[in-house]
Every structure is written in structure tokens, then in C-alpha cells.
Design an enzyme around this catalytic site. Sequence first.
Site, PDB file in Angstrom:
ATOM      1  N   ASP A   9      53.976 -71.538   3.001  1.00 32.92           N
ATOM      2  CA  ASP A   9      52.882 -70.736   2.392  1.00 32.92           C
ATOM      3  C   ASP A   9      53.341 -69.353   2.212  1.00 32.92           C
ATOM      4  OD1 ASP A   9      50.131 -70.008   1.793  1.00 32.92           O
ATOM      5  OD2 ASP A   9      50.033 -69.478   3.986  1.00 32.92           O
ATOM      6  N   ASP A  11      50.600 -66.362   1.577  1.00 34.33           N
ATOM      7  CA  ASP A  11      49.587 -65.185   2.238  1.00 34.33           C
ATOM      8  C   ASP A  11      49.613 -65.542   3.769  1.00 34.33           C
ATOM      9  OD1 ASP A  11      49.095 -63.576  -0.149  1.00 34.33           O
ATOM     10  OD2 ASP A  11      48.472 -65.648  -0.919  1.00 34.33           O
ATOM     11  N   GLU A  18      46.807 -60.193   3.285  1.00 39.78           N
ATOM     12  CA  GLU A  18      45.363 -60.278   2.860  1.00 39.78           C
ATOM     13  C   GLU A  18      44.598 -59.041   3.187  1.00 39.78           C
ATOM     14  OE1 GLU A  18      44.154 -62.341   1.051  1.00 39.78           O
ATOM     15  OE2 GLU A  18      44.936 -64.572   1.491  1.00 39.78           O
ATOM     16  N   LYS A  54      40.061 -65.563  -8.345  1.00 37.98           N
ATOM     17  CA  LYS A  54      38.965 -65.673  -9.352  1.00 37.98           C
ATOM     18  C   LYS A  54      37.815 -66.575  -8.415  1.00 37.98           C
ATOM     19  CE  LYS A  54      41.762 -67.564 -12.410  1.00 37.98           C
ATOM     20  NZ  LYS A  54      43.232 -67.311 -11.969  1.00 37.98           N
ATOM     21  N   HIS A  82      40.512 -60.129 -12.265  1.00 38.11           N
ATOM     22  CA  HIS A  82      41.570 -60.462 -11.547  1.00 38.11           C
ATOM     23  C   HIS A  82      42.907 -60.226 -12.152  1.00 38.11           C
ATOM     24  CE1 HIS A  82      44.151 -63.926  -9.975  1.00 38.11           C
ATOM     25  NE2 HIS A  82      43.641 -63.571  -8.979  1.00 38.11           N
ATOM     26  N   ALA A  84      43.292 -57.159 -13.375  1.00 35.68           N
ATOM     27  CA  ALA A  84      43.396 -55.960 -12.823  1.00 35.68           C
ATOM     28  C   ALA A  84      43.831 -55.988 -11.404  1.00 35.68           C
ATOM     29  CB  ALA A  84      42.144 -55.189 -12.904  1.00 35.68           C
ATOM     30  N   THR A 122      51.814 -72.208  -2.509  1.00 33.64           N
ATOM     31  CA  THR A 122      50.692 -70.923  -2.418  1.00 33.64           C
ATOM     32  C   THR A 122      49.503 -71.250  -3.302  1.00 33.64           C
ATOM     33  OG1 THR A 122      50.276 -68.584  -2.129  1.00 33.64           O
ATOM     34  CG2 THR A 122      52.171 -69.366  -3.545  1.00 33.64           C
TER      35      THR A 122
HETATM   36  C1  XBP Z   1      45.945 -67.460  -0.427  1.00 33.59           C
HETATM   37  C2  XBP Z   1      44.597 -67.145  -1.273  1.00 33.59           C
HETATM   38  C3  XBP Z   1      44.846 -66.389  -2.318  1.00 33.59           C
HETATM   39  C4  XBP Z   1      45.010 -64.917  -2.268  1.00 33.59           C
HETATM   40  C5  XBP Z   1      44.809 -64.000  -3.352  1.00 33.59           C
HETATM   41  O1  XBP Z   1      45.684 -68.569   0.302  1.00 33.59           O
HETATM   42  O2  XBP Z   1      43.514 -67.310  -0.821  1.00 33.59           O
HETATM   43  O3  XBP Z   1      43.725 -66.352  -2.993  1.00 33.59           O
HETATM   44  O4  XBP Z   1      44.127 -64.273  -1.116  1.00 33.59           O
HETATM   45  O5  XBP Z   1      45.507 -64.507  -4.401  1.00 33.59           O
HETATM   46  P1  XBP Z   1      46.938 -69.405   0.829  1.00 33.59           P
HETATM   47  P2  XBP Z   1      45.202 -64.536  -5.963  1.00 33.59           P
HETATM   48  O6  XBP Z   1      47.771 -68.536   1.605  1.00 33.59           O
HETATM   49  O7  XBP Z   1      46.424 -70.600   1.682  1.00 33.59           O
HETATM   50  O8  XBP Z   1      47.960 -69.941  -0.285  1.00 33.59           O
HETATM   51  O9  XBP Z   1      44.083 -63.297  -6.398  1.00 33.59           O
HETATM   52  O10 XBP Z   1      46.467 -64.363  -6.767  1.00 33.59           O
HETATM   53  O11 XBP Z   1      44.393 -65.847  -6.300  1.00 33.59           O
HETATM   54 MG    MG Z   2      47.966 -68.667   4.223  1.00 31.59          MG
END
Ligand code: XBP
Ligand code: MG
Length: 252
Positions: A9, A11, A18, A54, A82, A84, A122
Site C-alpha cells: 500500500d 498512503d 494523509e 472523489k 480532484h 486540482a 493503492t
Molecule cells: C488511500 C486513500 C486515498 C488518498 C487520496 O487509501 O484513501 O483516497 O487519501 O487519494 P489506501 P486520491 O492507503 O488504503 O490505498 O485523492 O488520489 O484518491
Molecule cells: Mg493506506
Amino acid sequence: MTLHALLFDVDGTLADTERDGHRPAFNQAFADAGLDWNWDVALYGKLLAVTGGKERMKHYIDRYRPDYRKPDNFDELVAELHKAKTRHYSALAARGGIPMRAGVKRLLAEARAAGLRLAIATTTTPENVTVLLEHSLGPGTQDWFEVIAAGDVVPAKKPAADIYLYALEKMGLAPADCLAFEDSENGIRASRGAGLKTLVTVNDYTLDHDFSGAAVVLSDLGEPGAPNRVIAGPDLGQSFVDVAYLRALHES
Ligand code: XBP
Ligand code: MG
């Protein structure tokens, strides 16, 4: 069973993206558009229940802004916001503003040297991943990953297993050949849903998540000289995660 591949993963797992990455990028996009939407650190923690930027914006409006009158082109507005947001996030990542978590670079380099195959699974937008890797892991490091499975390539985001199943299919591997790395409840639901043994490293937003089904829950990957903590699961007698640790965990 031999360990052949590691699926990561991004994020919260490779980097703490985050709170100080995605969140301010959303807020900047809202401000640019003249909207009075603002996500503070605590609210953002709640919004993380919904993955995908989104999807998260739509959830925010439905759940927290009953006062907001959606325009007819609401979906388009969300898509524009999104885009932006992605620009702001990428700019921050390109400045090297989002460092990798402890032990990540070391472990990835060791895994490569040991011949393990690497992939990413991800929910985030592909561009966010490549910019982050290029600037925080190092130039050319996106090529370390055989597959970068990201964002809208599958219709159902985590906690659905789809993104992991997609990565496994692209690699021609069975889940038993692999280990997954996650930081959140939605993440582990996705990886376990795909049948993957999963190592969890927690962060401030995910400390109290339900990680039942994890092979082990750790504070972080740790480094020589900067030991990690076992939060749940077996103590394999190592103070940081290396390839030997991963092989032992995979066997256990
Ligand atoms: C990651 C997310 C994503 C990011 C934002 O979750 O939840 O939505 O916060 O990314 P994970 P986007 O780590 O479980 O994959 O704005 O590009 O969608
Ligand atoms: Mg994550």
C-alpha cells in the site's frame, strides 16, 4: 511455500501522506474554487473511512454538509476539484515534502537485492504514486515495482479486494507466494479479501483500527539503531523488519 513478492500500500504505509499531504491538497483545491469546505486534522481522520478522493468528497457532502445544494453538474465539479487536488499534492511531493516512513527505503532495497518481486496496490491516483517515489524514494525507483496498481484501474476501491487481485493477476502470482503491507482497516480488509498474509505498520490515524487477520501489527518497519515495537502478533525476536524477518513471517 516460498516468498516471491511483496505488495505495498502507499498512503500511510510507504509514507505518511494523509494528514500533511492529501488533506492540505484537498483544502487548497476547495479554497481555489471559492468553497467554504475545510477539513481539519480530526475531521479528516473520520473522512478516511471512505477511500478515494472523489468518493471522499461526495461522502463529506452527504454526511457533513446537508446545507450544501448540489449543482446539476456535481460529479463534474468533484472531478475538477480532484484534478486540482492532485496538482497540489503532486507539487508538494515533487518538492520532496512527503518523506518515506522509517525502514521503507532500506527494506525495498534489500528485497530487490534478494530477488523478491515488488508491486504497489493503492487507492490513490497513479500520478501521486510516481511523483512520491521519484522524489522521496529516489530517481528511477518507480522501476523497482513490476506493477503499480492504483486508483480507478478497478471500479471498487479498498476495502474491496479488487486492486490486490488485479496486481496478483498482472504478476501471475498466487496470494500464498506474497506478503502485503498495509496501515489501515480498509487496507487489510482488501489484502485479506485477496487472500494475502499481511504485515501492518500503524500510524496516528489508524492506531485504533481493527487489524484482526493481520500476520503482525508493528509500530513501523524499524531500522538498525531505531527499533520498532510489536503491537499485536508474534515477536520474531528482531527489532527491525528485514528480508529474513519477512521470510520467517511468511512461513509462520
Ligand atoms: C488511500 C486513500 C486515498 C488518498 C487520496 O487509501 O484513501 O483516497 O487519501 O487519494 P489506501 P486520491 O492507503 O488504503 O490505498 O485523492 O488520489 O484518491
Ligand atoms: Mg493506506
